[in-house]
Design a protein around this motif. Structure first.
Motif, short mmCIF file in Angstrom:
data_model
loop_
_atom_site.label_atom_id
_atom_site.label_comp_id
_atom_site.label_asym_id
_atom_site.label_seq_id
_atom_site.Cartn_x
_atom_site.Cartn_y
_atom_site.Cartn_z
N ILE A 262 0.96 -1.13 0.12
CA ILE A 262 0.02 -0.16 -0.05
C ILE A 262 0.94 1.35 -0.43
O ILE A 262 1.69 1.16 -0.04
N ASP A 263 0.58 2.44 -0.85
CA ASP A 263 0.92 3.29 -0.99
C ASP A 263 0.08 4.53 -1.40
O ASP A 263 -0.81 4.14 -1.74
N ALA A 264 0.91 5.35 -1.88
CA ALA A 264 -0.15 6.87 -2.28
C ALA A 264 1.00 7.52 -2.90
O ALA A 264 2.00 7.92 -2.60
N THR A 265 0.48 8.68 -3.79
CA THR A 265 1.00 8.86 -4.67
C THR A 265 0.40 11.13 -4.87
O THR A 265 -0.84 10.51 -5.11
N TYR A 266 0.95 11.98 -5.37
CA TYR A 266 0.66 13.26 -6.34
C TYR A 266 0.34 13.59 -7.28
O TYR A 266 1.49 12.94 -8.01
N PHE B 224 -3.98 0.72 12.08
CA PHE B 224 -4.09 0.18 11.10
C PHE B 224 -3.32 -1.06 11.44
O PHE B 224 -4.08 -2.37 10.67
N ARG B 225 -2.79 -1.27 11.87
CA ARG B 225 -2.10 -2.38 12.61
C ARG B 225 -3.01 -3.71 12.95
O ARG B 225 -2.82 -4.58 12.49
N ASP B 226 -3.86 -3.27 14.40
CA ASP B 226 -4.69 -4.24 14.77
C ASP B 226 -5.90 -4.50 13.19
O ASP B 226 -6.80 -5.88 13.61
N ARG C 186 6.88 4.06 6.71
CA ARG C 186 5.86 4.87 7.53
C ARG C 186 4.90 5.43 8.09
O ARG C 186 4.13 5.96 9.19
N GLY C 187 4.76 5.83 6.42
CA GLY C 187 3.12 6.72 6.78
C GLY C 187 1.83 5.99 7.29
O GLY C 187 0.97 6.73 7.44
N TYR C 188 1.72 5.07 7.27
CA TYR C 188 1.07 3.78 7.73
C TYR C 188 1.44 3.24 8.88
O TYR C 188 0.40 2.28 9.30
#
Length: 252
Positions: free
Chosen positions: A92-96, A178-180, A171-173
């Motif tokens: 999982i990740d995000a971009t602009y 979210f881990r739980d 690290r953004g996640y």
């Protein structure tokens, strides 16, 4: 023109099951129109600048708008991804994505969802959140305004996560909720801890190295000019361009 793009017979056979049924007058040749739509989106052209080999530009534009509103391009991507993905490990990740002034101009109608464009230090942007399989091929997308947190995208994509053993994220996640949530779904998070954490987080560093594949995926998507720069005011139309690019690049 020798550099025109044409879908092959094999590719059309894979796409055909996802096409909507034709009612009334028969549709203009699907291969010709869809190849033209791909060419325009990949090269960042105006619709009126489409080569005449693909037929009238109004035909291309009308098919693009109609199928985009129907969600056809997104269904194609999700259908092909479900059949060919390797979801043992997901990322999982995000971009602009830079928003052109034509996309952010004019007022938004009241009661609408907005244009999903926000102001960041880099200017006006849209943020694309994505989940990919182990090979970096996209499984699902979620789109927000540029200033929206990665946690919002993670929460939206959480329900659609496939049955996987591992999820890789930066690290953004790193958030306890979210881990739980991942562990509740039977997924082991491989996410490094934020530097502000008092206790260090253990994670598989060797496995984490493969997270670069999702970065490569974003880079290949941005090779399509109408994805790298958002010209469309309507977020649904722009989302269709992203789904189409992902389908052609990774799933055909």
């Amino acid at each position: 023109m020798s550099d025109l793009y044409w879908l092959t017979d094999e590719q059309m056979a894979r796409l055909q099951p996802y096409f909507p049924k034709s009612h009334g007058r028969p549709r203009v040749d699907d291969r010709q129109v869809l190849s033209g739509i791909v060419f325009v989106n990949r090269n960042g052209l105006r619709w009126r600048d489409a080569p005449k080999d693909y037929g009238p530009h109004k035909t291309l534009y009308n098919r693009w708008k109609r199928w985009g509103k129907m969600g056809v391009f997104l269904r194609i991507m999700e259908g092909l991804a479900a059949a060919g993905a390797e979801p043992k490990t997901v990322m999982i990740d995000a971009t602009y994505l830079k928003a052109h002034r034509t996309a952010s101009s004019l007022r938004v109608k009241k009661g609408g969802l907005g244009r999903l464009i926000g102001r960041t230090r880099g200017g006006m942007n849209t943020k694309l959140h994505a989940v990919t399989d182990a090979n970096g091929r996209p499984l699902s997308f979620f789109m927000t305004a540029g200033q929206v947190s990665d946690y919002t995208g993670a929460a939206a994509l959480l329900e659609d996560l496939p049955k996987a053993q591992w999820l890789l994220g930066d690290r953004g996640y790193d958030a306890d909720w979210f881990r739980d949530a991942l562990q509740a779904k039977g997924i082991q998070p491989c996410i490094p801890g934020r530097k502000s954490r008092l206790a260090p987080i253990k994670y598989d560093k060797r496995r984490y190295k493969s997270r670069s594949r999702i970065e490569i995926m974003f880079g290949r998507l941005k090779d399509w000019r109408r994805v790298a720069t958002r010209y469309d005011r309507c977020p649904t139309v722009f989302f269709s361009a992203i789904a189409l690019a992902a389908t052609v690049i990774f799933w055909l």
